[in-house]
Design a protein around this motif. Structure first.
Motif, PDB file in Angstrom:
ATOM      1  N   MET A 283       0.831  -1.195   0.000  1.00 13.43           N
ATOM      2  CA  MET A 283       0.000   0.000   0.000  1.00 13.43           C
ATOM      3  C   MET A 283       0.871   1.252   0.000  1.00 13.43           C
ATOM      4  O   MET A 283       1.803   1.359   0.807  1.00 13.43           O
ATOM      5  N   LEU A 284       0.537   2.191  -0.875  1.00 11.03           N
ATOM      6  CA  LEU A 284       1.356   3.388  -1.027  1.00 11.03           C
ATOM      7  C   LEU A 284       0.471   4.632  -0.886  1.00 11.03           C
ATOM      8  O   LEU A 284       0.148   5.302  -1.878  1.00 11.03           O
ATOM      9  N   PRO A 285       0.076   4.923   0.349  1.00 10.06           N
ATOM     10  CA  PRO A 285      -0.878   6.017   0.546  1.00 10.06           C
ATOM     11  C   PRO A 285      -0.309   7.395   0.212  1.00 10.06           C
ATOM     12  O   PRO A 285      -1.079   8.327  -0.040  1.00 10.06           O
ATOM     13  N   GLY A 286       1.019   7.522   0.194  1.00 16.35           N
ATOM     14  CA  GLY A 286       1.627   8.810  -0.159  1.00 16.35           C
ATOM     15  C   GLY A 286       1.295   9.193  -1.593  1.00 16.35           C
ATOM     16  O   GLY A 286       0.951  10.345  -1.882  1.00 16.35           O
ATOM     17  N   ALA A 287       1.366   8.228  -2.506  1.00 19.68           N
ATOM     18  CA  ALA A 287       1.054   8.496  -3.920  1.00 19.68           C
ATOM     19  C   ALA A 287      -0.439   8.766  -4.080  1.00 19.68           C
ATOM     20  O   ALA A 287      -0.858   9.648  -4.844  1.00 19.68           O
ATOM     21  N   PHE A 288      -1.248   8.028  -3.362  1.00 17.25           N
ATOM     22  CA  PHE A 288      -2.708   8.227  -3.369  1.00 17.25           C
ATOM     23  C   PHE A 288      -3.033   9.663  -2.942  1.00 17.25           C
ATOM     24  O   PHE A 288      -3.800  10.372  -3.584  1.00 17.25           O
ATOM     25  N   TYR A 289      -2.405  10.073  -1.872  1.00 22.33           N
ATOM     26  CA  TYR A 289      -2.619  11.414  -1.325  1.00 22.33           C
ATOM     27  C   TYR A 289      -2.127  12.495  -2.289  1.00 22.33           C
ATOM     28  O   TYR A 289      -2.818  13.445  -2.604  1.00 22.33           O
ATOM     29  N   PHE A 290      -0.901  12.298  -2.783  1.00 16.83           N
ATOM     30  CA  PHE A 290      -0.243  13.340  -3.582  1.00 16.83           C
ATOM     31  C   PHE A 290      -0.940  13.534  -4.926  1.00 16.83           C
ATOM     32  O   PHE A 290      -0.979  14.634  -5.459  1.00 16.83           O
ATOM     33  N   LEU A 291      -1.493  12.441  -5.482  1.00 13.54           N
ATOM     34  CA  LEU A 291      -2.219  12.541  -6.756  1.00 13.54           C
ATOM     35  C   LEU A 291      -3.702  12.851  -6.538  1.00 13.54           C
ATOM     36  O   LEU A 291      -4.468  12.923  -7.475  1.00 13.54           O
ATOM     37  N   ARG A 292      -4.068  13.023  -5.278  1.00 12.42           N
ATOM     38  CA  ARG A 292      -5.457  13.275  -4.895  1.00 12.42           C
ATOM     39  C   ARG A 292      -6.387  12.235  -5.515  1.00 12.42           C
ATOM     40  O   ARG A 292      -7.449  12.539  -6.045  1.00 12.42           O
ATOM     41  N   ASP A 293      -5.920  11.014  -5.476  1.00  9.63           N
ATOM     42  CA  ASP A 293      -6.693   9.889  -5.981  1.00  9.63           C
ATOM     43  C   ASP A 293      -7.975   9.758  -5.148  1.00  9.63           C
ATOM     44  O   ASP A 293      -8.007  10.168  -3.984  1.00  9.63           O
ATOM     45  N   THR A 294      -9.008   9.210  -5.746  1.00 14.89           N
ATOM     46  CA  THR A 294     -10.240   9.006  -4.982  1.00 14.89           C
ATOM     47  C   THR A 294     -10.623   7.531  -4.918  1.00 14.89           C
ATOM     48  O   THR A 294     -11.458   7.135  -4.117  1.00 14.89           O
ATOM     49  N   LYS A 295     -10.001   6.709  -5.771  1.00 16.67           N
ATOM     50  CA  LYS A 295     -10.326   5.282  -5.789  1.00 16.67           C
ATOM     51  C   LYS A 295      -9.485   4.580  -4.726  1.00 16.67           C
ATOM     52  O   LYS A 295      -8.257   4.501  -4.818  1.00 16.67           O
ATOM     53  N   LEU A 296     -10.173   4.058  -3.715  1.00 19.63           N
ATOM     54  CA  LEU A 296      -9.457   3.409  -2.608  1.00 19.63           C
ATOM     55  C   LEU A 296      -9.066   1.978  -2.966  1.00 19.63           C
ATOM     56  O   LEU A 296      -9.836   1.270  -3.621  1.00 19.63           O
ATOM     57  N   PRO A 297      -7.904   1.525  -2.519  1.00 15.94           N
ATOM     58  CA  PRO A 297      -7.571   0.110  -2.707  1.00 15.94           C
ATOM     59  C   PRO A 297      -8.538  -0.758  -1.878  1.00 15.94           C
ATOM     60  O   PRO A 297      -9.017  -0.308  -0.835  1.00 15.94           O
ATOM     61  N   PRO A 298      -8.835  -1.965  -2.342  1.00 14.48           N
ATOM     62  CA  PRO A 298      -9.859  -2.798  -1.690  1.00 14.48           C
ATOM     63  C   PRO A 298      -9.337  -3.471  -0.420  1.00 14.48           C
ATOM     64  O   PRO A 298      -9.166  -4.689  -0.356  1.00 14.48           O
ATOM     65  N   ILE A 299      -9.109  -2.668   0.612  1.00 13.90           N
ATOM     66  CA  ILE A 299      -8.507  -3.154   1.855  1.00 13.90           C
ATOM     67  C   ILE A 299      -9.319  -4.289   2.483  1.00 13.90           C
ATOM     68  O   ILE A 299      -8.770  -5.308   2.922  1.00 13.90           O
ATOM     69  N   ASP A 300     -10.646  -4.096   2.494  1.00 14.21           N
ATOM     70  CA  ASP A 300     -11.469  -5.087   3.177  1.00 14.21           C
ATOM     71  C   ASP A 300     -11.412  -6.447   2.480  1.00 14.21           C
ATOM     72  O   ASP A 300     -11.329  -7.491   3.137  1.00 14.21           O
ATOM     73  N   LEU A 301     -11.421  -6.425   1.157  1.00 14.03           N
ATOM     74  CA  LEU A 301     -11.319  -7.684   0.409  1.00 14.03           C
ATOM     75  C   LEU A 301      -9.948  -8.334   0.614  1.00 14.03           C
ATOM     76  O   LEU A 301      -9.828  -9.557   0.730  1.00 14.03           O
ATOM     77  N   LEU A 302      -8.927  -7.516   0.651  1.00 14.86           N
ATOM     78  CA  LEU A 302      -7.576  -8.053   0.898  1.00 14.86           C
ATOM     79  C   LEU A 302      -7.532  -8.736   2.259  1.00 14.86           C
ATOM     80  O   LEU A 302      -6.954  -9.807   2.421  1.00 14.86           O
ATOM     81  N   ARG A 303      -8.170  -8.077   3.237  1.00 15.68           N
ATOM     82  CA  ARG A 303      -8.256  -8.669   4.579  1.00 15.68           C
ATOM     83  C   ARG A 303      -8.966 -10.016   4.526  1.00 15.68           C
ATOM     84  O   ARG A 303      -8.502 -10.996   5.084  1.00 15.68           O
ATOM     85  N   ARG A 304     -10.114 -10.021   3.857  1.00 17.07           N
ATOM     86  CA  ARG A 304     -10.920 -11.247   3.823  1.00 17.07           C
ATOM     87  C   ARG A 304     -10.162 -12.388   3.162  1.00 17.07           C
ATOM     88  O   ARG A 304     -10.300 -13.540   3.543  1.00 17.07           O
ATOM     89  N   HIS A 305      -9.365 -12.071   2.163  1.00 17.46           N
ATOM     90  CA  HIS A 305      -8.586 -13.122   1.480  1.00 17.46           C
ATOM     91  C   HIS A 305      -7.244 -13.372   2.171  1.00 17.46           C
ATOM     92  O   HIS A 305      -6.420 -14.125   1.669  1.00 17.46           O
ATOM     93  N   ARG A 306      -7.025 -12.674   3.271  1.00 17.48           N
ATOM     94  CA  ARG A 306      -5.804 -12.850   4.065  1.00 17.48           C
ATOM     95  C   ARG A 306      -4.525 -12.591   3.271  1.00 17.48           C
ATOM     96  O   ARG A 306      -3.511 -13.296   3.422  1.00 17.48           O
ATOM     97  N   VAL A 307      -4.590 -11.594   2.423  1.00 18.02           N
ATOM     98  CA  VAL A 307      -3.382 -11.169   1.701  1.00 18.02           C
ATOM     99  C   VAL A 307      -2.603 -10.246   2.632  1.00 18.02           C
ATOM    100  O   VAL A 307      -3.148  -9.262   3.121  1.00 18.02           O
ATOM    101  N   PRO A 308      -1.333 -10.552   2.923  1.00 13.39           N
ATOM    102  CA  PRO A 308      -0.555  -9.657   3.785  1.00 13.39           C
ATOM    103  C   PRO A 308      -0.390  -8.284   3.128  1.00 13.39           C
ATOM    104  O   PRO A 308      -0.105  -8.199   1.931  1.00 13.39           O
ATOM    105  N   MET A 309      -0.589  -7.243   3.937  1.00 14.40           N
ATOM    106  CA  MET A 309      -0.475  -5.879   3.403  1.00 14.40           C
ATOM    107  C   MET A 309       0.755  -5.178   3.981  1.00 14.40           C
ATOM    108  O   MET A 309       0.917  -5.120   5.198  1.00 14.40           O
ATOM    109  N   ALA A 310       1.584  -4.661   3.101  1.00 15.41           N
ATOM    110  CA  ALA A 310       2.724  -3.851   3.526  1.00 15.41           C
ATOM    111  C   ALA A 310       2.389  -2.383   3.284  1.00 15.41           C
ATOM    112  O   ALA A 310       1.446  -2.064   2.558  1.00 15.41           O
ATOM    113  N   VAL A 311       3.144  -1.493   3.914  1.00 13.98           N
ATOM    114  CA  VAL A 311       2.969  -0.049   3.735  1.00 13.98           C
ATOM    115  C   VAL A 311       4.345   0.551   3.467  1.00 13.98           C
ATOM    116  O   VAL A 311       5.317   0.196   4.135  1.00 13.98           O
ATOM    117  N   SER A 312       4.424   1.431   2.475  1.00 14.12           N
ATOM    118  CA  SER A 312       5.741   1.963   2.106  1.00 14.12           C
ATOM    119  C   SER A 312       5.630   3.415   1.668  1.00 14.12           C
ATOM    120  O   SER A 312       4.537   3.919   1.396  1.00 14.12           O
TER     121      SER A 312
END
Ligand code: NIG
Ligand code: FE
Length: 404
Positions: A283-312
């Motif tokens: 997950m790269l929230p800095g780029a999301f923020y800086f580009l003023r993106d509005t489409k959120l990554p599907p965090i809840d689905l990632l959780r449900r599928h137990r995909v490990p999430m990193a932050v950078s």
């Protein structure tokens, strides 16, 4: 005998889906690695004699932070484009008009190795000041054999000159360079036939990455890059689903990739493929923020599928001019609704996995590297809570403490 004994710390560990601080504890280091861990009440001076003693004063002890996705080596900045975007131009429009990545490529090519080293070292020191003990550094602003290798050499040298571990990633397929204008396939020929094999031969790349996007490379071109990586015996990762859904996550998972990064436009099929392959979602929230993106990554689905999430940080001049990993933890929470515990695991355990380093990094366990941070906070959630400042009170790389 231990080389170092850190006493009176509360060790942070994942318990269920939370991160909890232990009762007052000690940690012993030998040969750069964690040799023993225990509760203060069980500390026995004769058994645990150490050359050096460090009183943690009740602070929290976490694994050293791992920034698993950066473009740290570049010259210049893109403040002018920041201004243009504020006047209405989009990131894609600027890129298509020859700005964007290409403008940084021009400056990076003009810079010699020493200038590039000095500019990058400044950013590296800032990362370290915020607790980073392992950093991934991508090339991708050279876009020719010589300049890509130059950037990777600078990245390697940074790891030799500073008390931090550097993992390098070749991102030659970041953009089409000007001399291949309109000939993306011919540039990919160059990447797969010359740049990847040579980076491998010189031992300069630990992994291979690409930018799979309408303004980057197609899935078919990305596949060719991955085939060449596989032939060279190098693991892959991918800038996937950042601006549109190209099904890059499923593609990188098909190659057993270490990570798929960005992922705002990721769909459930991509998530299922990642879960099956053990591919980490970065997950790269800095780029999301800086580009003023509005489409959120599907965090809840990632959780449900137990995909490990990193932050950078995604530290780069165009979309995330940032060297503050704890701020990215905060943004992962405020913008993406990750929990503080998920954010902490995102810069430790899961970030290690995104680099293939989970056997030796990312958790506090006997046998792993003594890459550690001491924090002047009471509870783990505070690490993701602050927007600015730094509660870092100590930073150890391979068991050695260095001034902040
Ligand atoms: O991770 N997405 C592509 N690469 C970088 C941005 C590079 C740039 O704009 O210079 C990223 O966001
Ligand atoms: Fe990136």
């Amino acid at each position: 005998m231990l080389d170092l004994l850190i006493r009176n710390v509360r060790i942070v560990d994942a318990v269920g889906d939370d991160c909890i601080a232990s009762a007052p504890s000690f940690l012993g280091v030998h040969d750069g690695r964690i040799a023993c861990i225990g509760l203060m009440q069980d500390l026995d001076a004769t058994i645990h004699a150490a050359a050096k003693d460090r009183d943690g004063d009740g602070s929290l002890l976490t694994p050293g932070f791992i920034d698993c996705h950066t473009h740290l080596v570049y010259a210049g900045d893109r403040a002018r484009e920041f201004d243009l975007r504020l006047r209405g131009a989009s990131y894609e429009e600027i890129a298509r008009a020859g700005g964007g990545i290409r403008s940084t490529v021009k400056l990076t090519r003009e810079a010699d190795e020493r200038a590039l080293f000095l500019a990058s070292a400044r950013r590296l020191k800032e990362l370290m000041r915020h607790g980073v003990t392992t950093v991934e550094i991508k090339s991708g602003y050279g876009l020719s054999l010589d300049h890509e290798l130059k950037c990777l050499r600078v990245a390697r040298l940074l790891g030799e000159r500073f008390p931090i571990e550097v993992r390098t990633t070749l991102l030659a397929a970041h953009a089409v360079p000007p001399e291949f204008d309109g000939q993306a396939d011919a540039y990919i020929d160059e990447v797969v036939q010359r740049i990847i094999p040579e980076a491998k031969r010189q031992g300069l790349a630990d992994a291979i990455d690409a930018f799979c996007e309408t303004i980057g490379f197609s899935p078919q071109q990305t596949r060719r890059v991955f085939d060449a990586a596989q032939a060279a015996g190098l693991p892959v990762k991918l800038h996937a689903e950042q601006l549109s859904n190209q099904h890059g996550a499923a593609l990188v998972a098909e190659y057993g990739g270490l990570s798929a990064d960005h992922l705002e436009h990721l769909d459930e099929a991509g998530i299922a493929a990642m879960a099956k392959a053990g591919t980490v979602a970065v997950m790269l929230p800095g780029a999301f923020y800086f580009l003023r993106d509005t489409k959120l990554p599907p965090i809840d689905l990632l959780r449900r599928h137990r995909v490990p999430m990193a932050v950078s940080t995604d530290c780069n001049p165009g979309t995330s001019p940032c060297t503050h990993l704890p701020l990215m933890m905060n943004m992962a929470c405020t913008l993406f609704r990750m929990t503080p515990a998920e954010a902490l695991l995102g810069v430790t355990r899961h970030a290690a996995k995104a680099l293939g380093l989970q056997a030796t990094h990312g958790t506090i366990e006997v046998g792993k590297w003594a890459d550690l941070c001491l924090w002047n906070v009471d509870q783990p959630a505070e690490l993701a809570y602050a927007i600015a400042g730094s509660p870092l009170a100590g930073r150890f790389h391979h068991g050695l403490e260095h001034a902040l």
